[in-house]
Write a protein that holds these residues in place. Structure first.
Motif, short mmCIF file in Angstrom:
data_model
loop_
_atom_site.label_atom_id
_atom_site.label_comp_id
_atom_site.label_asym_id
_atom_site.label_seq_id
_atom_site.Cartn_x
_atom_site.Cartn_y
_atom_site.Cartn_z
N PRO A 62 67.75 -34.18 90.22
CA PRO A 62 66.89 -32.98 90.18
C PRO A 62 65.84 -33.08 91.28
N MET A 63 66.11 -32.44 92.40
CA MET A 63 65.28 -32.62 93.58
C MET A 63 63.85 -32.16 93.36
N ALA A 64 63.64 -31.13 92.55
CA ALA A 64 62.28 -30.62 92.36
C ALA A 64 61.39 -31.68 91.71
N GLN A 65 61.84 -32.30 90.64
CA GLN A 65 61.02 -33.29 89.94
C GLN A 65 60.84 -34.56 90.77
N LEU A 68 58.47 -33.94 93.69
CA LEU A 68 57.09 -33.82 93.26
C LEU A 68 56.47 -35.18 92.96
N GLN A 69 57.21 -36.04 92.25
CA GLN A 69 56.69 -37.37 91.94
C GLN A 69 56.55 -38.21 93.21
N MET A 91 60.69 -39.96 104.64
CA MET A 91 61.55 -39.69 103.49
C MET A 91 61.07 -38.44 102.75
N ALA A 92 59.75 -38.24 102.69
CA ALA A 92 59.23 -37.05 102.02
C ALA A 92 59.70 -35.78 102.73
N LYS A 99 65.46 -30.10 99.30
CA LYS A 99 65.05 -29.15 98.27
C LYS A 99 65.11 -27.72 98.78
N SER A 100 64.70 -27.49 100.04
CA SER A 100 64.71 -26.14 100.62
C SER A 100 66.15 -25.64 100.81
N ARG A 101 67.04 -26.53 101.23
CA ARG A 101 68.43 -26.12 101.41
C ARG A 101 69.09 -25.77 100.10
#
Length: 266
Positions: A62-65, A68-69, A91-92, A99-101
């Motif tokens: 889950p790329m969003a979580q 964010l962490q 890496m960030a 996440k954007s793709r």
């Protein structure tokens, strides 16, 4: 109308009592965050730690979580040590790009039915890194000298250890020849008596010369005949020469010696 007083719960509790303000004697080392990040080998190690801690499926991140962490850690270290955070910032940026793709609608290309998963390359790197990390952990568990055990050392005085000389092939050959020499000294020699006739050998020589005009000296003696027979045969030849029945001739010095019957005019 009386209103109930709102009790401030505080931001923490100490011995059951709420803390309403930060203690003045609380000391936080300025490098505490840096020490925490030094426990990770790099961005992949930190990202793998976040995924495993949340029990995420590494094949379906889950790329969003996770992003964010991860950004929370990066934002904290960027304020204190930008040089340490440079590798983590790279890496960030990759996580934000993935996440954007994933937020963009998928488009079908002319050659493929659907575009690949943007997380595929990241998953591949994470799996390879995890395999190498597990292998390194297993290798580190192998006992190592001077870390897990010490090799015992025993010192022995040189004078107490006998040092034998080395034997080469020439020494062994000389020893064997010496054994043969001593064996011949104790060898028993038996002498047997045998009657031999000089006259019989004289007749044999005359018969042999009658069939040939010249006979070489060495051809008169058999090669495998015993020594006594050869001696008697030679004496018989000398007797024939003494009685002028045979002639011993030589064409020149060092030339072969020939024996023939003595010439007698008709």
């Amino acid at each position: 109308m009386a209103t109930a007083a709102v009790v401030d719960p505080g931001f923490a509790r100490l011995y059951g009592e709420p803390l309403l303000r930060m203690p003045t004697d609380l000391y936080i080392p300025p490098d505490a965050l840096e020490i925490f990040l030094d426990a990770f080998e790099g961005p992949l190690d930190l990202l793998l730690y976040l995924i495993r801690r949340q029990n995420f499926n590494i094949l379906d991140i889950p790329m969003a979580q996770v992003t964010l962490q991860y950004l929370k850690y990066v934002d904290q270290i960027r304020l204190h040590n930008l040089e340490l955070a440079a590798e983590y910032l790279l890496m960030a940026a990759m996580l934000i790009e993935i996440k954007s793709r994933m937020l963009l609608p998928q488009r079908k290309s002319d050659n493929d039915d659907a575009t690949g998963d943007p997380r595929a390359e990241l998953v591949r790197r994470l799996l390879e890194y995890e395999q190498i990390k597990v292998a390194a952990y297993d290798l580190n568990a192998v006992p190592q000298i001077d870390r897990d055990f010490v090799r015992p050392e025993l010192y022995i005085e040189q004078s107490l250890v006998p040092k034998w000389p080395e034997v080469n092939a020439a020494d062994l050959q000389n020893a064997w020849l010496d054994v043969l020499k001593r064996a011949k000294l104790t060898e028993h020699h038996r002498i047997s008596r045998q009657e031999l006739s000089v006259r019989e050998h004289m007749s044999a020589i005359l018969r042999q010369l009658q069939s040939s005009r010249f006979v070489e000296f060495a051809d008169l003696f058999e090669g495998n005949a015993p020594v006594p027979i050869v001696v008697v045969h030679f004496v018989a030849m000398l007797e024939l020469a003494k009685e002028t029945l045979i002639e011993i001739t030589q064409a020149e010095p060092f030339a072969p010696i020939y024996v023939r019957l003595a010439y007698s005019p008709a």
